[in-house]
Every structure is written in structure tokens, then in C-alpha cells.
Design a protein around this motif. Structure first.
Motif, PDB file in Angstrom:
ATOM      1  N   VAL A 115      58.030   4.786  59.845  1.00 48.85           N
ATOM      2  CA  VAL A 115      57.706   4.841  61.278  1.00 48.85           C
ATOM      3  C   VAL A 115      56.385   4.130  61.558  1.00 48.85           C
ATOM      4  CG1 VAL A 115      57.075   6.392  63.169  1.00 48.85           C
ATOM      5  CG2 VAL A 115      59.056   6.921  61.730  1.00 48.85           C
ATOM      6  N   SER A 116      55.381   4.348  60.713  1.00 50.91           N
ATOM      7  CA  SER A 116      54.065   3.715  60.909  1.00 50.91           C
ATOM      8  C   SER A 116      54.182   2.200  60.933  1.00 50.91           C
ATOM      9  CB  SER A 116      53.106   4.136  59.793  1.00 50.91           C
ATOM     10  OG  SER A 116      52.899   5.521  59.770  1.00 50.91           O
TER      11      SER A 116
ATOM     12  N   LYS B 299      57.010   0.271  61.357  1.00 53.23           N
ATOM     13  CA  LYS B 299      57.895  -0.253  62.394  1.00 53.23           C
ATOM     14  C   LYS B 299      57.266  -0.138  63.777  1.00 53.23           C
ATOM     15  CE  LYS B 299      61.917  -1.949  63.672  1.00 53.23           C
ATOM     16  NZ  LYS B 299      62.340  -3.305  63.279  1.00 53.23           N
ATOM     17  N   GLN B 300      56.532   0.950  64.022  1.00 58.75           N
ATOM     18  CA  GLN B 300      55.907   1.114  65.324  1.00 58.75           C
ATOM     19  C   GLN B 300      54.813   0.076  65.556  1.00 58.75           C
ATOM     20  OE1 GLN B 300      55.083   5.085  67.186  1.00 58.75           O
ATOM     21  NE2 GLN B 300      52.958   4.552  66.812  1.00 58.75           N
TER      22      GLN B 300
ATOM     23  N   LEU C 201      52.074   8.482  66.088  1.00 62.64           N
ATOM     24  CA  LEU C 201      53.442   8.068  65.751  1.00 62.64           C
ATOM     25  C   LEU C 201      54.466   8.585  66.747  1.00 62.64           C
ATOM     26  CD1 LEU C 201      53.494   8.442  61.851  1.00 62.64           C
ATOM     27  CD2 LEU C 201      52.855   6.467  63.241  1.00 62.64           C
TER      28      LEU C 201
ATOM     29  N   LEU D   5      60.275  13.376  62.599  1.00 64.59           N
ATOM     30  CA  LEU D   5      60.084  12.041  62.029  1.00 64.59           C
ATOM     31  C   LEU D   5      61.404  11.269  61.969  1.00 64.59           C
ATOM     32  CD1 LEU D   5      57.556  12.898  59.186  1.00 64.59           C
ATOM     33  CD2 LEU D   5      57.129  11.325  61.082  1.00 64.59           C
TER      34      LEU D   5
ATOM     35  N   ARG E  26      62.252   9.997  65.453  1.00 64.49           N
ATOM     36  CA  ARG E  26      61.398   8.867  65.803  1.00 64.49           C
ATOM     37  C   ARG E  26      61.843   7.598  65.067  1.00 64.49           C
ATOM     38  NH1 ARG E  26      59.379   5.923  69.373  1.00 64.49           N
ATOM     39  NH2 ARG E  26      57.346   4.981  68.952  1.00 64.49           N
ATOM     40  N   ALA E  27      62.224   7.749  63.802  1.00 60.83           N
ATOM     41  CA  ALA E  27      62.710   6.601  63.038  1.00 60.83           C
ATOM     42  C   ALA E  27      63.962   6.021  63.680  1.00 60.83           C
ATOM     43  CB  ALA E  27      62.993   7.018  61.591  1.00 60.83           C
TER      44      ALA E  27
ATOM     45  N   LEU F  87      63.255   3.978  66.739  1.00 60.30           N
ATOM     46  CA  LEU F  87      62.697   2.665  66.416  1.00 60.30           C
ATOM     47  C   LEU F  87      63.712   1.745  65.747  1.00 60.30           C
ATOM     48  CD1 LEU F  87      59.221   3.857  65.064  1.00 60.30           C
ATOM     49  CD2 LEU F  87      59.625   2.626  67.197  1.00 60.30           C
TER      50      LEU F  87
END
Length: 418
Positions: A28-29, A31-32, A70, A127, A130-131, A134
Motif C-alpha cells: 500500500v505504501s 502503490k499510494q 495510508l 489494509l 485499501r490494497a 489501489l
């Protein structure tokens, strides 16, 4: 197994092995911060197994700031329990009174607790969602069987016969990391002869957000506050360290014996207590990888380090790895550099390795100092705790250490975008 958007024809920028908190946070870190990067996650565990995890984790303030950046903290915070106070005692199990040697107020800044207790399944679920938002593909139920790295990238072979190509492989597959072994990275490791018993208890009276750590001769006994259930049941999470043979007997034995031994350690300050899930025991050891990187691969979380839970910093060290690795990779990509090149990965290793070794040594020394009943050592450590209690600046230093805000802090840990 989840439906794949990623197949053998897809050229990934980053493949993360391990869909636990550290692996998902890493994906996530990256890709964001850099939507142009093609990022996927592969995990050997069956789909949905994370939903069965009834444990909870202490998330330090700096890691909470990262989770907020995030985009997942607002989903989690409502189900979390802030730790508003921490007390430390040093006693024997049979002592009728446990003198409090050290107390910590629970804030690093007004309105910001130094830690929250979060249910593992809530953290993992947030998480994952969120993934998915994204567009990160999560391939579940398939293990990495081997990989080959070369100058241009890494070819990863999966157990179902598929082959994926990436510029960088992130190993976040736990303390017994198979990818670490495949990369030929050795570890420094020793067993403590202790096991950590983990369970959740209900109690009559509220904990008021207070965490307690009792240093007992066999190992620390920590009670960590949990958010009450919807029906108002007061709960706490326990991390109870015992000699391994005793721990196994306790979790495998009669429930009445377990609850009796538990009551001797927990006490009756919160009224009657009862165990509300099946206690489990995990053997404890210190494991530190001799290198955190190799050509085209970076280790993060427990794959890089497994430490004693005496300071409750294992998961937070992993999140700090994520924050540092993401910052290094994103900055390299912005400069047009090869994100999997060894010279780029060395920046991450230099950033994280000393801090990790330092924490590993600290927890090892603390465990050896406090997990015994040697008279002179007991007097020495109690004097030391008393001195810390009387020195506000030193207490503030320890609070910042516990909150993850000390040292060379990555931007995400400061609550800043990369």
C-alpha cells in the motif's frame, strides 16, 4: 485463491511475498506514493485465514501516523483501545503486594496516546481493503517455491506452476522466512527457553486504558487493555511469558488449573476474570538476519528480525521497515533509478539494520535482567526503575522510544507523505 489480474505476462515493479500486516503495508505504501508502480502480493496462507486471528497488537503512535497516511487508520481507530497509562512492577508470583516502580502517562502529545491496542483481524482487513482500492492484486494460497535474480530483475516461481517477473521482491513472510533462506541470507539466532502465552480475558471492572507489565521470575506478564465489546464486556489481552515446558503444560492442561495460575498473576484488582478464547503458546527466540538485502530482494518485518516481546515492539519495528523501505524505493523511482538495484537497497539496509540490532540487544538484555529471581540483580533493577520514575526527562525519552518517534524517523512515521 483470489482472482488474479497478475499473470506470467505481467511485468511487475514490486512483488511482495507475505500478506500479513507488514507485507500489505509495504504494498500500500508503495502503490499510494507511486501509482505508476505495478505492485502485487502473494501469500502462502489460504484465503480468509486472517479472519480467524483473535489476537490483538499494540500499535505505537508513529505507526498509527503511518496508517493514517495510508488511509486505513480512520477505519481502525473506532475499534481500537488507547493505552492511557502504563505501570511496571517487579515481584514474585506469590507476593501479596506488587509495588509499582514505574508509571508512564500515555501521551506523546496532547490527545495522542503513545499506543493503541488493535484487533489483528481489523488491522489486516483494513489494509486489504485499501490494497484493493489501489488495484493491488493479492494472490492467496500459493507459496513461492523459488526465485532467480539477475541484473535486470527477478523471476519468481509459484507452487501452482505460475511464474512472475518483477524488478524487486520484498520478503515479508515471517520469522521462519523461506525467501530469506532461498536468498542465502544467514541469521543470528538463539532460543530463550521461554514461550509466550497469548489469550484474551474478560473482567468485571473497567481497565480505564491502563496497561501493566509485571516482571516475574519466569518472564514478563503483560495485561493490555482492549475495547469493551458491544454488550459492555470489559476485556484485556495477555502476553504471559513462562519457561517453555511450563507454558505448554498450562495451555494443554486442565482449564481450571490454567485459570488458577492466571489469577495468581493477574490478581483481583479488576474483579472476577475469565478466559474467553483458547490460550496458545509460541516459543520465543531472538532472530536477526545478517543482511537485510540481497540482489533484487529486501527483507522486512519478522523476516528480517524477530525479537523478545518484553518491550512490545516487534510489529512496530516491522512497520518502521515498511516506512523506510517505501521512502527509499519511492525516492529512487522519482530519480529514475533502478528500484531493485543493490546500491538502492543498501540505503534501506543502512537505515534499518543498526536500529534493529539495537532493539534486539535491548530486549535481550532486559529479558535476562528481569526474568530471574537473583537477589542482587533484583535490588539493582528495582533501584534503576525507581531512578527512572524520578527523572521526567528520562521517562519522556522512554515514551518516545516506545511510541516509535525516536532516532532517524521515516516520513510516514512522522505522519508525512513520502
Amino acid at each position: 485463491m483470489a482472482d488474479r489480474k497478475t499473470d506470467a505476462k505481467t511485468t511487475l515493479d514490486v512483488l511482495v511475498a507475505g500478506a500479513g500486516y507488514v507485507g500489505l503495508a509495504a504494498a500500500v505504501s508503495l502503490k499510494q506514493a507511486r501509482p505508476n508502480l505495478a505492485v502485487a502480493v502473494v501469500d502462502a496462507a489460504p484465503a480468509g485465514v486472517w479472519q480467524k486471528d483473535g489476537r490483538a497488537s499494540a500499535i505505537a503512535a508513529a505507526a498509527c501516523r503511518m496508517l493514517d497516511q495510508l488511509g486505513v487508520w480512520q477505519e481502525i481507530v473506532g475499534q481500537s483501545q488507547a493505552i492511557t497509562e502504563m505501570i511496571v512492577t517487579d515481584s514474585r508470583t506469590a507476593d501479596p503486594v506488587r509495588s509499582v516502580f514505574l508509571t508512564f502517562d500515555g501521551e506523546v502529545a496532547p490527545g495522542e496516546p503513545f499506543a493503541h491496542m488493535v484487533a489483528n483481524k481489523d488491522l489486516n482487513g483494513a489494509l486489504r481493503r485499501r490494497a484493493q482500492e489501489l488495484g493491488i492484486d493479492i494472490i492467496e494460497g500459493v507459496a513461492v517455491t523459488s526465485f532467480d535474480s539477475n541484473g535486470a530483475g527477478v523471476t519468481v516461481h509459484l507452487a501452482d506452476g505460475a511464474t512472475l517477473k518483477a524488478r524487486l521482491l520484498v520478503a515479508a513472510d515471517g520469522v521462519n522466512s523461506k525467501l530469506r533462506d532461498m536468498a542465502g541470507i544467514k541469521t543470528v539466532k538463539w532460543e530463550y527457553g521461554q514461550s509466550g502465552i497469548v489469550c484474551t480475558v474478560a473482567h468485571e471492572r473497567p481497565h480505564n486504558g491502563r496497561a501493566e507489565e509485571h516482571f516475574l521470575p519466569a518472564g514478563p506478564f503483560a495485561t493490555l487493555p482492549l475495547k469493551p465489546t458491544e454488550d459492555g464486556t470489559n476485556r484485556s489481552s495477555l502476553v504471559w511469558v513462562e519457561r517453555s515446558e511450563d507454558a505448554q503444560k498450562l495451555v494443554d492442561g486442565d482449564d481450571l488449573v490454567f485459570e488458577h495460575e492466571l489469577e495468581l498473576r493477574f490478581g483481583l484488582k479488576l474483579g472476577e476474570i475469565r478466559v474467553i478464547d483458547k490460550p496458545r503458546a509460541w516459543p520465543l527466540s531472538l532472530t536477526i538476519a545478517r543482511a537485510f538485502v540481497a540482489p533484487r530482494i529486501a527483507l522486512a518485518g519478522d523476516a528480517a528480525h524477530g525479537i523478545h516481546p518484553i518491550a512490545g515492539q516487534g510489529l512496530n519495528l516491522g512497520f518502521k521497515d515498511v516506512a523506510a523501505l517505501a521512502e527509499v524505493i519511492v525516492e529512487a523511482d522519482r530519480l529514475g533509478q533502478d528500484i531493485g538495484a543493490l546500491d538502492v537497497l543498501e540505503r534501506y539496509q543502512q537505515w534499518r539494520r543498526f536500529d534493529t540490532v539495537q532493539m534486539g540487544v535491548t530486549t535481550d538484555v532486559l529479558n535476562r535482567l528481569f526474568s530471574n529471581d537473583i537477589g542482587p540483580l533484583r535490588q539493582l533493577r528495582d533501584i534503576g526503575l525507581g531512578l527512572v520514575e524520578r527523572m521526567p526527562r528520562l521517562k519522556e525519552f522512554f515514551i518516545r522510544q516506545a511510541s516509535g518517534l525516536s532516532g532517524d524517523t521515516p516520513r510516514l512515521f512522522k505522519g508525512e507523505q513520502i
